[in-house]
Design a protein around this motif. Structure first.
Motif, PDB file in Angstrom:
ATOM      1  N   ASN A  24       1.018  -1.032  -0.081  1.00 33.12           N
ATOM      2  CA  ASN A  24      -0.041   0.072  -0.039  1.00 33.12           C
ATOM      3  C   ASN A  24       0.688   1.359  -0.023  1.00 33.12           C
ATOM      4  O   ASN A  24       0.947   1.771   1.183  1.00 33.12           O
ATOM      5  N   PRO A  25       1.540   1.593  -1.096  1.00 31.62           N
ATOM      6  CA  PRO A  25       2.585   2.677  -1.131  1.00 31.62           C
ATOM      7  C   PRO A  25       1.639   4.033  -0.932  1.00 31.62           C
ATOM      8  O   PRO A  25       0.501   4.169  -1.390  1.00 31.62           O
ATOM      9  N   ARG A  26       2.254   5.061  -0.329  1.00 29.29           N
ATOM     10  CA  ARG A  26       1.626   6.369  -0.319  1.00 29.29           C
ATOM     11  C   ARG A  26       1.918   6.858  -1.575  1.00 29.29           C
ATOM     12  O   ARG A  26       2.903   6.813  -2.359  1.00 29.29           O
ATOM     13  N   THR A  27       0.601   7.465  -2.224  1.00 34.35           N
ATOM     14  CA  THR A  27       0.620   8.055  -3.421  1.00 34.35           C
ATOM     15  C   THR A  27      -0.099   9.450  -3.375  1.00 34.35           C
ATOM     16  O   THR A  27      -0.823   9.860  -2.526  1.00 34.35           O
ATOM     17  N   ILE A  28       0.080  10.155  -4.417  1.00 34.21           N
ATOM     18  CA  ILE A  28      -0.719  11.356  -4.308  1.00 34.21           C
ATOM     19  C   ILE A  28      -1.253  11.772  -5.990  1.00 34.21           C
ATOM     20  O   ILE A  28      -0.771  11.058  -6.897  1.00 34.21           O
ATOM     21  N   GLY A  29      -2.492  12.382  -6.085  1.00 27.47           N
ATOM     22  CA  GLY A  29      -2.937  12.768  -7.366  1.00 27.47           C
ATOM     23  C   GLY A  29      -2.481  13.765  -8.014  1.00 27.47           C
ATOM     24  O   GLY A  29      -1.691  14.531  -7.293  1.00 27.47           O
ATOM     25  N   PRO A  30      -2.561  13.836  -9.642  1.00 28.57           N
ATOM     26  CA  PRO A  30      -1.841  15.030  -9.927  1.00 28.57           C
ATOM     27  C   PRO A  30      -2.365  16.360  -9.752  1.00 28.57           C
ATOM     28  O   PRO A  30      -1.767  17.338  -9.925  1.00 28.57           O
ATOM     29  N   ASP A  31      -3.437  16.698  -9.073  1.00 27.88           N
ATOM     30  CA  ASP A  31      -4.092  17.904  -8.944  1.00 27.88           C
ATOM     31  C   ASP A  31      -3.661  18.377  -7.345  1.00 27.88           C
ATOM     32  O   ASP A  31      -4.182  19.448  -6.955  1.00 27.88           O
ATOM     33  N   ALA A  32      -3.082  17.300  -6.630  1.00 25.68           N
ATOM     34  CA  ALA A  32      -2.820  17.646  -5.176  1.00 25.68           C
ATOM     35  C   ALA A  32      -1.901  19.036  -5.044  1.00 25.68           C
ATOM     36  O   ALA A  32      -0.998  19.134  -6.059  1.00 25.68           O
ATOM     37  N   MET A  33      -1.914  19.546  -3.972  1.00 26.34           N
ATOM     38  CA  MET A  33      -0.908  20.853  -3.625  1.00 26.34           C
ATOM     39  C   MET A  33       0.373  20.301  -2.979  1.00 26.34           C
ATOM     40  O   MET A  33       0.338  19.168  -2.347  1.00 26.34           O
ATOM     41  N   ALA A  34       1.382  21.055  -3.194  1.00 27.30           N
ATOM     42  CA  ALA A  34       2.711  20.645  -2.786  1.00 27.30           C
ATOM     43  C   ALA A  34       2.804  20.415  -1.249  1.00 27.30           C
ATOM     44  O   ALA A  34       3.223  19.409  -0.647  1.00 27.30           O
ATOM     45  N   VAL A  35       1.959  21.152  -0.493  1.00 27.53           N
ATOM     46  CA  VAL A  35       2.015  21.107   0.973  1.00 27.53           C
ATOM     47  C   VAL A  35       1.392  19.612   1.382  1.00 27.53           C
ATOM     48  O   VAL A  35       1.897  19.004   2.357  1.00 27.53           O
ATOM     49  N   GLU A  36       0.507  19.209   0.562  1.00 28.76           N
ATOM     50  CA  GLU A  36      -0.184  17.898   0.727  1.00 28.76           C
ATOM     51  C   GLU A  36       0.859  17.009   0.768  1.00 28.76           C
ATOM     52  O   GLU A  36       0.979  15.779   1.461  1.00 28.76           O
ATOM     53  N   ALA A  37       1.752  16.880  -0.296  1.00 31.58           N
ATOM     54  CA  ALA A  37       2.572  15.975  -0.776  1.00 31.58           C
ATOM     55  C   ALA A  37       3.588  15.945   0.405  1.00 31.58           C
ATOM     56  O   ALA A  37       4.225  14.983   0.922  1.00 31.58           O
ATOM     57  N   MET A  38       3.955  17.087   0.847  1.00 32.09           N
ATOM     58  CA  MET A  38       5.123  17.077   2.105  1.00 32.09           C
ATOM     59  C   MET A  38       4.507  16.389   3.248  1.00 32.09           C
ATOM     60  O   MET A  38       5.112  15.588   3.785  1.00 32.09           O
ATOM     61  N   LYS A  39       3.190  16.645   3.651  1.00 25.30           N
ATOM     62  CA  LYS A  39       2.419  16.134   4.806  1.00 25.30           C
ATOM     63  C   LYS A  39       2.436  14.522   4.621  1.00 25.30           C
ATOM     64  O   LYS A  39       2.843  13.780   5.547  1.00 25.30           O
ATOM     65  N   LYS A  40       2.173  14.055   3.393  1.00 29.10           N
ATOM     66  CA  LYS A  40       2.007  12.741   3.107  1.00 29.10           C
ATOM     67  C   LYS A  40       3.404  12.157   3.471  1.00 29.10           C
ATOM     68  O   LYS A  40       3.695  10.905   3.916  1.00 29.10           O
ATOM     69  N   MET A  41       4.604  12.933   2.692  1.00 27.09           N
ATOM     70  CA  MET A  41       5.903  12.195   3.014  1.00 27.09           C
ATOM     71  C   MET A  41       6.322  12.172   4.524  1.00 27.09           C
ATOM     72  O   MET A  41       7.367  11.212   4.762  1.00 27.09           O
ATOM     73  N   GLU A  42       5.878  12.932   5.155  1.00 23.88           N
ATOM     74  CA  GLU A  42       6.320  13.202   6.679  1.00 23.88           C
ATOM     75  C   GLU A  42       5.438  12.202   7.548  1.00 23.88           C
ATOM     76  O   GLU A  42       5.888  12.147   8.899  1.00 23.88           O
ATOM     77  N   SER A  43       4.505  11.698   7.047  1.00 28.54           N
ATOM     78  CA  SER A  43       3.575  10.879   8.050  1.00 28.54           C
ATOM     79  C   SER A  43       3.990   9.729   8.427  1.00 28.54           C
ATOM     80  O   SER A  43       4.808   9.223   7.720  1.00 28.54           O
ATOM     81  N   PRO A  44       3.480   9.173   9.649  1.00 29.34           N
ATOM     82  CA  PRO A  44       4.045   7.734  10.111  1.00 29.34           C
ATOM     83  C   PRO A  44       3.508   6.826   9.246  1.00 29.34           C
ATOM     84  O   PRO A  44       2.501   7.042   8.363  1.00 29.34           O
ATOM     85  N   PRO A  45       3.796   5.519   9.202  1.00 25.41           N
ATOM     86  CA  PRO A  45       5.041   5.209  10.208  1.00 25.41           C
ATOM     87  C   PRO A  45       6.300   5.853  10.013  1.00 25.41           C
ATOM     88  O   PRO A  45       7.022   5.633  11.045  1.00 25.41           O
ATOM     89  N   SER A  46       6.734   6.047   8.987  1.00 28.67           N
ATOM     90  CA  SER A  46       8.093   6.447   8.302  1.00 28.67           C
ATOM     91  C   SER A  46       8.108   7.350   7.489  1.00 28.67           C
ATOM     92  O   SER A  46       7.310   7.137   6.621  1.00 28.67           O
ATOM     93  N   PRO A  47       8.943   8.539   7.522  1.00 29.76           N
ATOM     94  CA  PRO A  47       8.836   9.378   6.248  1.00 29.76           C
ATOM     95  C   PRO A  47       9.591   8.679   5.115  1.00 29.76           C
ATOM     96  O   PRO A  47      10.284   7.711   5.273  1.00 29.76           O
ATOM     97  N   VAL A  48       9.113   9.118   3.902  1.00 32.93           N
ATOM     98  CA  VAL A  48       9.552   8.650   2.602  1.00 32.93           C
ATOM     99  C   VAL A  48      10.348   9.870   1.884  1.00 32.93           C
ATOM    100  O   VAL A  48       9.844  11.070   1.958  1.00 32.93           O
TER     101      VAL A  48
END
Length: 75
Positions: A24-48
């Motif tokens: 279940n990889p963390r992914t993001i859609g093409p219309d998402a904002m950069a702030v949302e991407a950053m939050k997903k990257m930093e979210s638990p269980p570990s940063p990516v």
């Protein structure tokens, strides 16, 4: 320029391979904002460091990197 394209191809290939290896990889859609991407990257269980950009039909269209976000001025 050719070397840059070759290196990018290696990164895209490695990243796409890693996405396939995670259930279940963390992914993001093409219309998402950069702030949302950053939050997903930093979210638990570990940063990516990379976040695949996926269209609605589960097609990989790009990869957002933490380095790219920080270089663009997002902190």
């Amino acid at each position: 320029m050719d070397r840059l394209a070759l290196d990018f191809g290696k990164i895209a290939c490695i990243s796409a391979h890693c996405v396939c290896c995670v259930r279940n990889p963390r992914t993001i859609g093409p219309d998402a904002m950069a702030v949302e991407a950053m939050k997903k990257m930093e979210s638990p269980p570990s940063p990516v460091q990379f976040l695949p950009v996926i269209k609605d039909d589960n097609i990989l269209i790009g990869i957002v990197t933490l380095h790219g976000l920080v270089s663009a001025g997002l902190r």
